[in-house]
Design an enzyme around this catalytic site. Sequence first.
Site, short mmCIF file in Angstrom:
data_model
loop_
_atom_site.label_atom_id
_atom_site.label_comp_id
_atom_site.label_asym_id
_atom_site.label_seq_id
_atom_site.Cartn_x
_atom_site.Cartn_y
_atom_site.Cartn_z
N ASP A 143 39.30 13.50 37.58
CA ASP A 143 38.79 14.79 37.11
C ASP A 143 38.11 14.55 35.77
O ASP A 143 38.77 14.20 34.78
CB ASP A 143 39.95 15.78 36.97
CG ASP A 143 39.49 17.18 36.65
OD1 ASP A 143 38.27 17.43 36.74
OD2 ASP A 143 40.34 18.03 36.32
N ASP A 147 32.51 17.30 39.49
CA ASP A 147 33.26 16.56 38.48
C ASP A 147 34.64 16.08 38.93
O ASP A 147 35.43 15.65 38.09
CB ASP A 147 33.40 17.40 37.21
CG ASP A 147 34.18 18.69 37.44
OD1 ASP A 147 34.34 19.09 38.60
OD2 ASP A 147 34.63 19.29 36.45
N GLU A 148 34.95 16.14 40.21
CA GLU A 148 36.25 15.63 40.63
C GLU A 148 36.22 15.14 42.08
O GLU A 148 35.41 15.59 42.88
CB GLU A 148 37.36 16.67 40.45
CG GLU A 148 37.21 17.91 41.28
CD GLU A 148 38.42 18.84 41.16
OE1 GLU A 148 39.56 18.34 41.09
OE2 GLU A 148 38.21 20.06 41.15
#
Length: 349
Positions: free
Chosen positions: A11, A106-107
Amino acid sequence: MTKLRKIIHIDMDYFFAQVEEKANPSLKDKPFAVGGTNPKRGVISTCNYIAREYGVRSAMPTAIAMQKCPNLILLNTDFAKYKAASAVIRDIFYSFTDKVEPLSLDEAYLDVTDVKEYKNSATLIAQAIKQEIFNKTGLTGSAGVAPNKLLAKIASDINKPNGLYVITPEQVDSFVKDLPVKKLFGVGKVSQEKLKTMNVETCLDLQQLSLATLLDKFGKFGNNLYSYARGIDNREVNPVRIRKSVSVENTYLEDLKTLNACLEKLPSLYDKLTSRMTEEHYKSIVGIVVKFTDTKFNKTSLTRVAKTLDKEAIKSLIIELYQKQNHPIRLIGIGVKLGEVEDRQMKLF
């Protein structure tokens, strides 16, 4: 005997804000936020850690954020920039394993069970991934390592920013006992409040309830609660994860009594939606949708066939749907349908 899995959840830290900080290093020592640039009606998308020290948070109305931090710098979102950084990070993931399940820009989850390099150590692999991301982008991310997706995602949030937290198979039982049930996948505010009325606040509390009781109170989700409370999660990391939709919604504390009040919420919802979409999602859009829930809890929605995500098209749907309402609006949701068009009544929510 079932083979133990090695799952990593990565993350990225305050991703939008960190990308902006990297592009403009002068921001590094100043409180700033991305999104919500309208001081009266905006909503913050994310902010750096200096701003968080003042109490600024994601999804906070800009007016409140400015009260908490009068010197807060507001930046417009730049999704082209964020997608470019995300693409580099995604390539790094695939350089370690093909078993990558992106969740957003983003993860992502990575299954490194069969990776022979780095002594087949998920911890060493996670460290290497974090270092490679930093070397190529200058950005930091946090990693969680665990035997399953549930615990890996929880672990990645423990030592933020730039953290690494490992839960070994031997540590699972002790780790989950004190874990708040609100941390479990799928437990939202409604489930959390329902569990609280049953005197359940931790996984240890949840373990005291029988499967029959959980099925009676929560239906099929009771199976998940029973397993998750014991740190069990058999969901696979799906490298060809197929999503039928991507959507966001928000419930408002003050009822929206006019069309303009509803339209003012569109920019923040739109930013939130685009932040959850990957490049693959954009390529497979087949429809857009808008959903309302009014103060009488009546739910209505409109969908349109579309090949792209267009803010103006969503705006027109909001206008059309609002004209059919008889009560103020409590909740607005927007989303996109992915895949093949099955019919005109596309259901996303």
